[in-house]
Design a protein around this motif. Structure first.
Motif, PDB file in Angstrom:
ATOM      1  N   UNK A 515      -4.507   1.183  10.608  1.00 12.87           N
ATOM      2  CA  UNK A 515      -2.966   0.811  10.274  1.00 12.87           C
ATOM      3  C   UNK A 515      -3.040  -0.339   9.219  1.00 12.87           C
ATOM      4  N   UNK A 516      -1.777  -0.586   8.375  1.00 11.43           N
ATOM      5  CA  UNK A 516      -1.994  -1.609   7.477  1.00 11.43           C
ATOM      6  C   UNK A 516      -1.020  -2.640   7.999  1.00 11.43           C
ATOM      7  N   UNK A 517      -0.883  -3.757   7.589  1.00  8.84           N
ATOM      8  CA  UNK A 517      -0.151  -5.071   7.856  1.00  8.84           C
ATOM      9  C   UNK A 517      -0.257  -5.238   9.368  1.00  8.84           C
ATOM     10  N   UNK A 518       1.117  -4.895   9.856  1.00  5.33           N
ATOM     11  CA  UNK A 518       1.091  -5.166  11.473  1.00  5.33           C
ATOM     12  C   UNK A 518       0.181  -4.185  12.098  1.00  5.33           C
ATOM     13  N   UNK A 600       0.596 -11.404  -1.072  1.00  2.00           N
ATOM     14  CA  UNK A 600       1.360 -12.528  -0.841  1.00  2.00           C
ATOM     15  C   UNK A 600       2.031 -12.464   0.599  1.00  2.00           C
ATOM     16  N   UNK A 601       1.841 -11.298   1.185  1.00  2.00           N
ATOM     17  CA  UNK A 601       2.593 -11.140   2.601  1.00  2.00           C
ATOM     18  C   UNK A 601       1.465 -11.430   3.664  1.00  2.00           C
ATOM     19  N   UNK A 602       0.494 -10.844   3.649  1.00  2.00           N
ATOM     20  CA  UNK A 602      -0.722 -11.201   4.473  1.00  2.00           C
ATOM     21  C   UNK A 602      -1.929 -11.654   3.499  1.00  2.00           C
ATOM     22  N   UNK A 632      -1.638  -5.752  -3.892  1.00  2.00           N
ATOM     23  CA  UNK A 632      -1.078  -6.587  -3.044  1.00  2.00           C
ATOM     24  C   UNK A 632      -0.927  -6.286  -1.698  1.00  2.00           C
ATOM     25  N   UNK A 633       0.176  -6.127  -1.353  1.00  2.00           N
ATOM     26  CA  UNK A 633       0.371  -5.641   0.355  1.00  2.00           C
ATOM     27  C   UNK A 633       0.308  -4.080   0.233  1.00  2.00           C
TER      28      UNK A 633
END
Length: 690
Positions: A515-518, A600-602, A632-633
């Protein structure tokens, strides 16, 4: 991109695809060339639907690497549509002029700034309609009489700053040098208005719209352009378009999303959060434009409003996702429910209407977003952009519900292996969405970072859980993960695994996670704290340290309001204990970590922290770190996306399909398709690190 001639296949329903597709499984090369419907607009008389399709260069066939491009098409009926612009024109913000004679769009020609252009619907060349000198037009709206175009444009150039940068003084003051957008009104005539009128705006404006009376407008504002402010402090302002004076501010307490003005200008529809702690804007509201007062139409319901559009008769059409499915609702002007339409297996994502015609973008388990039109009690499919999907053998896909350890019912989307589940269960990939204020629908769920049908074609089952914190099941469910990082939310994923094992679908010893991000956070947690549960992990732009994440990301207030409900200094130790880096000593799961260098988010340091900790404390564990320059994200370029797909599937093939956690790592460079630039027979043999 070599789009080639536009050909339209016979209408393909998912049923016919499933029945006739026997040729081959889906591959990363297939995913790289998918095309889908983007923005839409219906002509004032309802005879035409203009839309864009979005696609990437097909790097698997040697096309030059690049980002998404859009193509403008106009449809007049099922399977009847054509491209309207040359290949080198990539439009955005498609709309019809009020008289319906022209399709307008925003576009940047060669080295020029982005301006508003138009092309006649009856044929002819495109021409520039309006522009703002020295600034990109970000969005635009027609005045109802067709004599004016309103444009939201970037800030004027700071010429002194430009000279300083050219001289080498290019330092940047963090979070201070804000440049507010500007609103202009340009007269439309035979020539381009060289001096459009500027309208003073309150705060930092990100979106706007114009009422049908031509006198009232709405603008979304925040005190700064910081992402955190856009989540926590954005407000809707009702303004006088002549003066820019604010008539009313809609004082909603939380996140806001889609805002639409009713035909008579007396109401707004507003999709927003119900309070500051609501993780997502999913509740549909009606707003009185005279007073700014608002009321919710579906508060507390186990669903999520996605998009809305006013109809000429004063009704409001709203797309609502109910769990993993979707419905179209027609609300009366007083907020009462007039009609609910079940689209069957379609997942509706956007709605547009005019001239008595209602159009939607929708996907299904068998295709990405296409254009559909409501007609005589059914949705007629008007476009088929990936006819080659009929050559693909799909794994069976369905919604799947299970009971978590504490009795909570949790739903997700299950894809079984092509050919069915083998005895003893299939190797299974848990594909965890980000947010977690998002949800998976039982529609098209395959993408460059989502294994979906790519994995099903190789014998994997794939499960996409709508774990606690997800939207689509009501605000109470989306808040259920708060102040419980890595607790119930990630236990729900383990409980999904156990339910699938019990049902004979999953091999418990060959279960992976990605998964990505969270979802990247979940993947890192699965590879460390819950390592005994997962045989392989692929982490993308994920969180590894909740303490350093707070100081290096761009949403600290959003994290506090809708996730942690406390600051790191309220409980330093507790924040560390819900961080994957704290549990590296438990790690026995081969993990591939990937991240965009410009995220820039994570911050990319989140991935580097986990990588370094694992390399030092678990030197024999297969671990790889991949950075994507310029990304980026999430990856935007075709080459980065294709590379990601190849690496993800290769990692799972090496460690999950075999169940061998001690297998030798694959080479550092994936094997490209024969037609890709740079592909060679030596790709698979080059084991040298770059």
């Amino acid at each position: 991109m070599n789009r080639g001639l536009l050909t339209v296949a016979t209408l393909l329903t998912s049923a016919s695809i499933a029945a006739t597709a026997t040729a081959r499984p889906m591959t990363p090369e297939d995913v790289a060339k998918l095309e889908s419907v983007g923005t839409m607009a219906v002509s004032p008389d309802g005879t035409r639907v203009a839309f864009t399709t979005s696609s990437l260069p097909d790097v698997t066939q040697g096309e030059e690497n690049g980002g998404f491009t859009q193509e403008l098409k106009v449809a007049t009926g099922p399977d009847t549509y054509r491209a309207f612009l040359p290949e080198d024109v990539s439009p955005r913000g498609v709309a019809f002029s009020p008289d319906g004679r022209m399709v307008s769009f925003a576009w940047s020609k060669e080295k020029e700034k982005r301006a508003v252009w138009g092309v006649p619907v009856d044929g002819g060349t495109y021409k520039k309609l309006a522009e703002v000198d020295g600034a990109n037009v970000q969005s635009y709206r027609w005045a109802p009489d067709g004599r004016t175009i309103y444009m939201l444009a970037a800030a004027a150039e700071d010429k002194q700053r430009t000279k300083q940068k050219e001289a080498g003084f290019n330092s940047r003051v963090y979070e201070e040098e804000f440049k507010p957008n500007r609103l202009f009104a340009a007269a439309i005539g035979e020539s381009v208005d060289e001096d459009p009128r500027e309208i003073t705006l309150p705060g930092f404006v990100t979106a706007f719209d114009v009422a049908r009376d031509g006198r009232m407008g709405i603008v979304d504002t925040a005190p700064t352009p910081l992402v955190d402010d856009s989540y926590t402090k954005k407000r809707v302002n009702i303004i006088d378009l002549a003066s820019g004076d604010v008539r009313v501010v809609v004082e909603t307490p939380g996140k806001i999303d889609d805002v639409e003005i009713s035909p008579d200008g007396s109401q707004l529809s507003l999709i927003a959060g119900v309070d500051m702690n609501d993780p997502a804007a999913t509740t549909l509201h009606l707003v009185d434009t005279a007073t700014g007062s608002f009321r919710a139409l579906n508060a507390g319901a186990a669903e999520a409003a996605v998009d809305a559009e006013w109809l000429a008769n004063g009704q409001l059409a709203a797309i609502v996702h109910v769990g993993a499915q979707s419905v179209l609702r027609l609300y009366n002007s007083d907020g009462s429910l007039g009609q609910e339409i079940d689209p069957g297996e379609l997942i509706l994502t956007r709605v547009e209407a005019a001239g008595g015609k209602l159009a939607v973008a929708a996907n299904s388990p068998a295709h990405p977003n296409e254009l559909f039109v409501w007609n005589n009690g059914q949705f007629d499919r008007w476009t088929s952009h990936n006819p080659w999907l009929s050559d693909i053998t799909f794994g069976a896909q369905r919604a799947y519900t299970y009971t978590a350890r504490d009795g909570q019912q949790v739903e997700g989307v299950l894809i079984e292996p092509v050919g069915g589940t083998p005895r003893g269960g299939a190797p299974t990939i848990m594909n965890v969405h980000g947010g977690p204020e998002a949800h998976e629908s039982n529609g098209w769920v395959t993408a460059y970072s989502k294994p979906g049908q790519m994995a099903a074609g190789k014998g994997y089952a794939v499960f996409l859980p709508n774990y606690r914190g997800s939207t689509g099941y009501g605000t109470a469910f989306s808040k259920a993960h708060q102040n419980d990082y890595a607790g119930k939310e990630f236990n729900d994923i383990v409980d999904a695994k156990r339910a699938l094992v019990a049902d004979g679908i999953t091999d418990g010893d060959r279960t992976g996670i990605t998964g990505g991000s969270y979802g990247g956070y979940a993947s890192a947690w699965g590879a460390t704290a819950l390592s005994e549960e997962y045989a392989a992990s692929v982490m993308f732009v994920g969180i590894s340290n909740q303490v350093s994440k707070f100081g290096t990301g761009d949403i600290p207030y959003e994290m506090y309001n809708v996730h942690s409900l406390k600051w790191p200094w309220d409980d330093w130790q507790g924040m560390m204990e819900v961080s994957p880096v704290f549990h590296v000593d438990k790690a026995n799961t081969p993990i591939l970590i990937m991240h965009g260098e410009d995220d820039t988010r994570v911050d990319p340091g989140q991935s580097l922290e986990l990588y370094r900790s694992l390399k030092i404390r678990k030197p024999d564990l297969p671990v790889r770190m991949v950075f994507y320059p310029g990304e980026g994200h999430g990856n935007r370029k075709a080459g980065s996306r294709y590379d990601y797909s190849l690496r993800m599937m290769e990692w799972f093939d090496t460690y999950l399909m075999t169940g061998d956690r001690d297998a030798e790592m694959p080479g550092p460079r994936p094997t490209l398709a024969d037609g890709a630039k740079g592909a060679s027979a030596s790709d698979a043999e080059d084991d040298s690190e770059d």
